[in-house]
Design an enzyme around this catalytic site. Structure first.
Site, PDB file in Angstrom:
ATOM      1  CE  LYS A  68      21.590 -14.691  30.647  1.00  0.00           C
ATOM      2  NZ  LYS A  68      22.015 -13.392  31.112  1.00  0.00           N
ATOM      3  CE1 TYR A 116      22.753  -9.191  29.537  1.00  0.00           C
ATOM      4  CE2 TYR A 116      21.064  -7.931  30.680  1.00  0.00           C
ATOM      5  CZ  TYR A 116      21.424  -8.848  29.717  1.00  0.00           C
ATOM      6  OH  TYR A 116      20.459  -9.419  28.936  1.00  0.00           O
ATOM      7  NE  ARG A 147      -0.411 -10.348  40.983  1.00  0.00           N
ATOM      8  CZ  ARG A 147      -1.155  -9.765  41.941  1.00  0.00           C
ATOM      9  NH1 ARG A 147      -0.600  -9.329  43.052  1.00  0.00           N
ATOM     10  NH2 ARG A 147      -2.452  -9.608  41.778  1.00  0.00           N
ATOM     11  CG  ASP A 199      24.395  -9.332  37.624  1.00  0.00           C
ATOM     12  OD1 ASP A 199      24.503 -10.571  37.692  1.00  0.00           O
ATOM     13  OD2 ASP A 199      23.915  -8.741  36.636  1.00  0.00           O
TER      14      ASP A 199
HETATM   15  C1  PLP Z   1      21.472 -12.089  31.249  1.00  0.00           C
HETATM   16  C2  PLP Z   1      21.967 -11.198  32.301  1.00  0.00           C
HETATM   17  C3  PLP Z   1      21.104 -10.343  33.005  1.00  0.00           C
HETATM   18  C4  PLP Z   1      19.636 -10.217  32.672  1.00  0.00           C
HETATM   19  O1  PLP Z   1      18.943 -11.392  32.956  1.00  0.00           O
HETATM   20  P1  PLP Z   1      17.651 -11.904  32.137  1.00  0.00           P
HETATM   21  O2  PLP Z   1      17.353 -13.213  32.789  1.00  0.00           O
HETATM   22  O3  PLP Z   1      18.027 -12.004  30.709  1.00  0.00           O
HETATM   23  O4  PLP Z   1      16.570 -10.880  32.352  1.00  0.00           O
HETATM   24  C5  PLP Z   1      21.641  -9.566  34.010  1.00  0.00           C
HETATM   25  N1  PLP Z   1      22.976  -9.614  34.298  1.00  0.00           N
HETATM   26  C6  PLP Z   1      23.824 -10.414  33.646  1.00  0.00           C
HETATM   27  C7  PLP Z   1      25.263 -10.417  34.020  1.00  0.00           C
HETATM   28  C8  PLP Z   1      23.362 -11.233  32.628  1.00  0.00           C
HETATM   29  O5  PLP Z   1      24.227 -12.011  31.960  1.00  0.00           O
END
Ligand code: PLP
Length: 379
Positions: free
Chosen positions: A195, A98, A46, A170
């Site tokens: 992504k 998001y 961890r 982000d």
């Molecule tokens: C998918 C996404 C998230 C969240 O990420 P997860 O891996 O699904 O927890 C946060 N911000 C954006 C812009 C996203 O597309």
């Protein structure tokens, strides 16, 4: 070193015990110690795992940062950032970010006494005027999801720096291939690694990248204490994904540009959201802070009904109807009923997210085939 080379070699050191060119998947929960407290830098998985360490190094390098931390998901990475705060602290964030981030802020953290203020960050004056002496963090997303709004990261950074407020960005939609927020003055970059970084729709993972040593220690403490760490297999898959980020992003951008242009010339399409159009309100800023415009596109139909949107959404064959984005395969999605269903309707419409809005994650298939697919579906 140029980006294309960095993406292939970032964090990659042959395994010292065997010479294996690829970092092995260290599928282990613990590490034997020679004597109590005497170990090879790994104690319990961890806290640290060698596959994760290799990935965290790679993440730092490709975002031009000093430290990387990998999490079990994007929202787990966001969660760790908010856990830096105390009850009474305020966060300023974008009003069309998001949906899962919005849900985490409003449904989980508000009840612990953290206040979130939603503003239109595309006008940086709104950020400046929302700041109070309780503001501890500004949370940006650019381009935003799904309206492709652009916020000037450097302009916001100059506001937050002057007031000693943390700036987190982000960077999921742009990926490190198109945009590096730390270079523009951000303190923390967050990724949904799920992504573009993973890139093959086979992993859920998140990441934080930062320069400041003390900030890294605080976030590492949260990562280890709360335990939202990714498994070694997932880290291995992302190390592999990063190697092709350059070639994939190039193809996503090329296809994105072709499809955005085609949609715009289609008589059944009312509006296309893509930051690469010169008349997009964020074009100048996007051109300044991004290296290209990406493969995320949203559009509205002239027949602005939910039924017509649903008909189109169920008529494509190459574009699969699914949430998520950033994989090699093209996806089509309906924010109102899918990714943004957790945002109340009035709030959604107020922020320009109409019922008929359709979002595309353009993959790296042949652009002509993709256009053909959309042409048949839109009809
Ligand atoms: C998918 C996404 C998230 C969240 O990420 P997860 O891996 O699904 O927890 C946060 N911000 C954006 C812009 C996203 O597309």
């Amino acid at each position: 070193m140029k980006l294309a080379t960095k993406l292939i070699h970032a964090g990659a050191e042959p395994d010292p015990s065997t010479g294996a060119i690829m970092t092995p998947i260290f599928q282990t929960s613990t590490f034997t110690q020679e004597a109590p407290g005497k170990n090879k830098g790994y104690e319990y998985a961890r806290s640290q795992n060698p596959t994760r360490t290799a990935l965290e190094k790679a993440l730092a390098i490709i975002e031009n940062g000093k430290h990387g931390l990998a999490f079990s998901s994007g929202v787990a990475a966001t969660d760790a950032v908010i856990k830096l705060l105390q009850p009474g602290d305020e966060v300023i964030c974008a009003n069309d970010m998001y949906g899962g981030t919005y849900r985490l802020f409003t449904k989980v953290f508000e009840k612990f006494g953290i206040q979130f203020k939603y503003v239109d960050t595309t006008n940086t004056d709104n950020v400046a005027s929302a700041i109070t002496d309780k503001t501890k963090l500004v949370w940006l997303e650019t381009p935003t999801n799904p309206l492709m709004n652009i916020t000037d990261i450097a302009a916001v950074a100059s506001i937050t720096k002057a007031k000693n407020i943390l700036l987190a960005v982000d960077n999921t939609f742009a990926s490190p291939y198109l945009q590096n927020p730390l270079d523009l003055g951000a303190d923390i970059v967050m990724h949904s690694v799920t992504k573009y970084l993973g890139g093959h729709s086979d992993v859920i993972q998140g990441a934080l990248i930062m320069n400041d040593d003390e900030l890294r220690e605080k976030l590492y403490f949260i990562q280890k204490s709360c335990g939202a760490v990714p498994g070694p297999m997932d880290c291995f898959l992302v190390l592999r994904g990063i190697k092709t980020l350059g070639v994939r992003m190039k193809a996503h951008c090329e296809n994105g540009s072709k499809i955005a242009g085609w949609l715009r010339s289609n008589s059944k399409v009312a509006k296309v959201y893509w930051p690469g159009f010169e008349d997009h309100p964020g074009y100048a800023v996007a051109k300044k802070q991004m290296r290209d415009f990406g493969g995320m596109i949203s559009f509205e139909l002239k027949n602005d009904s939910i039924e017509e949107a649903k008909r189109v959404l169920s008529s494509t064959h190459l574009f699969s109807l699914a949430e998520s984005l950033g994989g090699v395969e093209s996806l089509i999605n309906h924010p109102a009923s899918m990714t943004h269903a957790s945002i109340p309707r009035e709030e959604r419409i107020k922020n320009g997210l109409s019922d008929s809005l359709i979002r595309l994650s353009v993959g790296i298939e042949d652009a002509d085939d993709l256009i053909n697919d959309l042409d048949k579906a839109i009809g």
